[in-house]
Design a protein around this motif. Structure first.
Motif, short mmCIF file in Angstrom:
data_model
loop_
_atom_site.label_atom_id
_atom_site.label_comp_id
_atom_site.label_asym_id
_atom_site.label_seq_id
_atom_site.Cartn_x
_atom_site.Cartn_y
_atom_site.Cartn_z
N ARG B 353 21.37 -44.69 -46.71
CA ARG B 353 22.30 -44.76 -45.57
C ARG B 353 23.05 -43.45 -45.38
O ARG B 353 23.76 -43.25 -44.40
CB ARG B 353 23.28 -45.91 -45.73
CG ARG B 353 24.33 -45.71 -46.81
CD ARG B 353 25.46 -46.73 -46.73
NE ARG B 353 26.25 -46.72 -47.96
CZ ARG B 353 27.27 -45.89 -48.16
NH1 ARG B 353 27.64 -45.03 -47.24
NH2 ARG B 353 27.94 -45.93 -49.31
N GLY B 354 22.90 -42.54 -46.34
CA GLY B 354 23.59 -41.27 -46.20
C GLY B 354 23.48 -40.44 -47.46
O GLY B 354 22.76 -40.82 -48.40
N GLU B 383 25.57 -39.21 -42.51
CA GLU B 383 24.84 -40.46 -42.31
C GLU B 383 23.36 -40.13 -42.13
O GLU B 383 23.02 -39.24 -41.35
CB GLU B 383 25.39 -41.10 -41.03
CG GLU B 383 25.24 -42.59 -40.95
CD GLU B 383 25.74 -43.07 -39.61
OE1 GLU B 383 24.90 -43.63 -38.87
OE2 GLU B 383 26.94 -42.87 -39.30
#
Ligand SMILES: Cc1cc2nc3c(=O)[nH]c(=O)nc-3n(C[C@H](O)[C@H](O)[C@H](O)COP(=O)(O)OP(=O)(O)OC[C@H]3O[C@@H](n4cnc5c(N)ncnc54)[C@H](O)[C@@H]3O)c2cc1C
Ligand code: SF4
Ligand code: FES
Lengths: 282, 461
Positions: B353-354, B383
């Motif tokens: 997710r990042g 992100e």
């Protein structure tokens, strides 16, 4: 091109093929695998070598028809050719030190467990086999397995054949009844292998698992097959596929194996796709 | 009278906005008129400094003079005397640090566009000469083996065939070509061109056995037992490096090799193929070499909305070719320089997710002469749903570990003497497996030298 010499249906959706691949057959050993590509647009899919006949140059593969590639493969018939068939890949299993072994196969994993049991048996080891299936229709290799073992225990999840229960129930029962093993070899859905390892760990029994992560090349150049073993990153295609089960990070493997779950159902298949059973067990 | 224009004749390119979404070749090549016009910029220097900058010694002024006189066929014959893969080299060689860096015209203005001219001659021949000149060489019946179908192996095999040897090339993948087919993307090097070059070699008598993993399918020791008199190992440097940071095994983290192989070799961007590729939206490619640029530009072409290059040093330290960096920028790749990932973050499903990036500062020069990056202690988070590691590769240990008495150095590269012979008599090696990841032309140069040395070795037996 690699010609199909023989084809047999073993159980529902489960197919055996003998393929003319003399280059692969010459050095193939238990525990190794091949990578096939059905046609020019096909993906590279690994399958464990279920048997090898050096004299005739034949390799036996067993696969479940679930994804696009295995369905395409299953659609071929005797006399047809597979575009690419490379191997033998991976390290051969190291089984020579074991005298008393319990070999556990889960579903399609039995196809991979069989050559290991056969090899051990041929070397005079005492072999117990626990074979687990979801239901009666999926059972295969019963006679073959019996022929290479001292004791063969058949387990089904629904009790429709053999005993009712999971392979781990039987394993725990055997260990607790005092059965001694130098090693347990577990091959099947990842959750099954994980629970076998949890069952053997307190007893300190060496447990070997055969891992089937997602692969692309199968020669160590992409890292798609990476698994964490003993805290280190290993490539299953070259460092494995066999590993010490007590060292494997199974939860990570389970997550990595479903990377393509959302992708086109047809294209995400891999080895004998054991996912359905994995979901069932896990 | 030479054409005294200070600039190269421009090469047409696809518009950046359009091409960032397709896999067609970015640069479109010269027309015959453009090629002749550019060729007239060459002064035909007697001492030809440009040739000294070419690792295989292409007779540059000679072929350029033939282009000027309209003898395109003679031009390609001149190139082919020393270079078996000109259509490839004309596209991917770093001419700016080789032949063109030595060109006299470069002292004031731009050097002669040697690479573009080489490409023109090769493309002209492919389109106009078909298979006319590919006659099988006469065989002397002596068996030699070549391991690996990359530029090193192909060049070595081609030269050995010309010398009359019975050459078999063994390739692990389902096609030969090495990095030319699995690494360098279609939009820089169309695969049809590589295929054509390989087919030409096959017509001249080279045998290719694919799906053959030396060390597994057969060992080098067994090859000698099988009657091969000498073996050339050109197995490349295919083993990808990872960073060893938390989160690197998450779903959505790839080696550049995996990402590029899915796209280039397996054609995952075409709907007819079965190989899957995850849909990616926000991608970070970690690294600053050609491989990183290729991965970033591929990510755009498979539909990513945002693509970052995350590199721990500055723009000046980037090892990628200037042209590649320029093309990536034009297409919209964003450069996060002086940043280095320290952790990749997971969502609840174990997907990316990042990432947490460390901000870096440049310190003292290190052993490579580049100023080394130092962690400033500051952190930023971005992100992402995909991280591609393009951190370099090293040779695959398979061959060294399955062959008797083959020594390697600290970095896992095969050790060779001045004749490119390894510690094992009769086994020669060259290309990335000896040097570590380098260039197409250096691999070709090594294949060429090894072929000569193998010929001498076999004659001495
Ligand atoms: C993405 C990318 C972009 C690049 N861009 C450029 C560029 O623009 N310009 C440039 O000059 N260079 C570039 N390079 C570098 C260049 O491609 C390499 O230096 C060059 O290809 C090395 O050639 P090689 O023949 O030594 O090895 P490779 O091209 O790696 O070929 C090795 C071959 O051996 C095969 N092999 C490996 N092990 C075995 C085995 N055991 N048995 C049988 N076969 C085996 C492999 O499958 C492969 O086909 C790039 C590299 C990459 C990865
Ligand atoms: S140095 Fe430049 S001008 Fe001189 S011969 Fe070479 S290409 Fe032509
Ligand atoms: S499958 Fe590519 S490294 Fe193992």
């Amino acid at each position: 091109m690699f010609r199909i010499a023989e084809k047999k249906d073993l159980a529902e959706g489960l197919t055996l093929m003998r393929v003319e691949a003399p280059n692969v057959a010459r050095r193939a050993a238990a525990g190794q695998f091949i990578i096939f590509r059905v046609d020019d647009e096909g993906e590279r899919v690994p399958l464990t070598i279920a048997d090898a006949n050096r004299e005739k140059g034949l390799i036996t593969i067993i696969f479940q028809q679930v994804g696009a590639s295995t369905m395409k493969l299953g659609a071929l018939n005797v006399g047809d050719c597979i575009r690419d068939f490379a191997g033998p890949l991976g390290r051969a299993s190291e089984l020579d030190d074991f005298k008393r072994v319990c070999v556990i196969g889960g579903g399609c994993g039995c196809a991979i467990a069989y050559p290991q049991a056969k090899y051990l048996h041929s070397r005079g080891a005492e072999v117990d086999i626990i074979a687990g299936f979801r239901t009666k229709e999926l059972v295969f290799f019963e006679d073959e397995m019996k022929a290479v073992s001292s004791n063969y225990y058949l387990m089904t999840d629904d009790g429709s054949a053999g005993e009712h229960g999971l392979v781990t129930n039987k394993l725990t029962e055997l260990i607790e009844s005092g059965r001694q093993y130098d090693a347990v070899i577990a091959i099947g859905p990842v959750p099954m292998m994980k629970f076998v390892c949890l069952a053997t760990k307190p007893h300190g029994i060496k447990t070997i698992v055969s891992l089937n992560p997602i692969m692309v090349d199968g020669t160590g150049m992409c890292g798609a097959c990476r698994v964490t073993v003993g805290g280190k990153t290993r490539f299953a295609c070259v460092d494995g596929p066999d590993f010490d089960g007590h060292e494997v990070d199974f939860d990570e493997l389970i997550r990595r194996n479903v990377i393509y779950r959302e992708e086109e159902a047809a294209a995400r298949d891999h080895v004998c796709n054991l996912r359905k059973e994995a979901e069932h067990l896990g | 009278m030479a054409n005294m224009s200070l600039e190269k004749v421009k090469m047409r390119e696809q518009d950046p906005i359009v091409r960032a979404r397709n896999f067609d070749e970015v640069t479109l090549g010269y027309s015959a008129e453009e090629a002749v016009e550019e060729a007239t910029r060459c002064l035909g220097c007697k001492n030809s400094p440009c040739v000294s900058g070419c690792p295989v010694g292409v007779k540059i002024p000679n072929f350029i003079q033939k282009l000027v006189s309209g003898d395109f066929s003679g031009a390609i014959d001149t190139i082919n005397e020393t270079n078996a893969l000109p259509a490839v080299c004309g596209r991917v060689c770093p001419q700016e640090s080789q032949c063109e860096s030595k060109c006299v015209r470069g002292i004031k203005g731009e050097p002669v566009a040697i690479g573009r001219l080489e490409r023109f001659a090769a493309d002209w021949a492919r389109e106009n000469r078909k298979s006319a000149q590919a006659v099988a060489a006469k065989s002397n019946g002596i068996k030699v083996a070549v391991v690996g179908g990359g530029p090193a192996g192909l060049t070595c095999a081609g030269d050995l065939v010309s010398m009359g040897y019975d050459v078999t090339l063994f390739e692990a993948f389902h096609v030969a070509g090495g990095v030319l087919v699995y690494g360098i993307p279609e939009f820089r090097l169309p695969k049809a061109i590589v295929r054509h070059e390989i087919e030409t070699l096959e017509r001249r008598g080279m045998k290719i056995v694919t799906n053959f993993i030396v060390g597994r399918t057969m060992t080098i020791d067994e090859m000698f037992a099988d009657g091969f008199k000498a073996v050339f190992v050109g197995s490349g440097a295919g083993l990808p490096r990872f960073m060893g940071i938390p989160g690197e095994s998450l779903s959505g983290v790839y080696s550049a090799n995996e990402f590029l192989t899915r796209i280039n070799l397996m054609g995952a961007y075409r709907s007819e193929t079965d190989t899957p590729l995850k849909k990616v939206k926000k991608v970070a490619v970690v690294g600053g070499g050609n491989v990183a640029m290729d991965a970033a530009r591929c990510a755009l072409r498979v539909g990513a909305e945002k693509v970052y290059i995350v590199y721990r040093r500055g723009m000046d330290e980037m090892p990628a070719r200037v042209e590649e960096i320029h093309h990536a920028e034009q297409e919209g790749v964003e450069f996060k320089l002086l940043h280095n990932p320290v952790e990749i973050l997971a969502d609840e499903r174990g997907a990316v997710r990042g990432a947490v990036l460390a901000e870096m500062e440049l310190g003292e020069p290190d052993e490579s002469g580049r100023r080394s990056p130092v962690d400033s202690g500051r952190r930023t988070e971005i992100e992402l749903d995909c991280v591609i590691m393009a951190l370099g590769t090293s040779p695959n240990p398979l061959i060294a570990s399955t062959t008797d008495s083959l020594s390697t150095n600290r970095r896992g590269c095969l050790e060779v003497d001045d004749d490119l012979m390894t510690s094992r008599p009769g086994v020669f090696a060259g290309g990335d497996t000896v040097t570590g990841a380098a260039t197409v032309i250096l691999a070709m140069g090594a294949g060429k030298r090894a072929a000569e040395a193998m010929d001498r070795y076999i004659k001495s037996l």
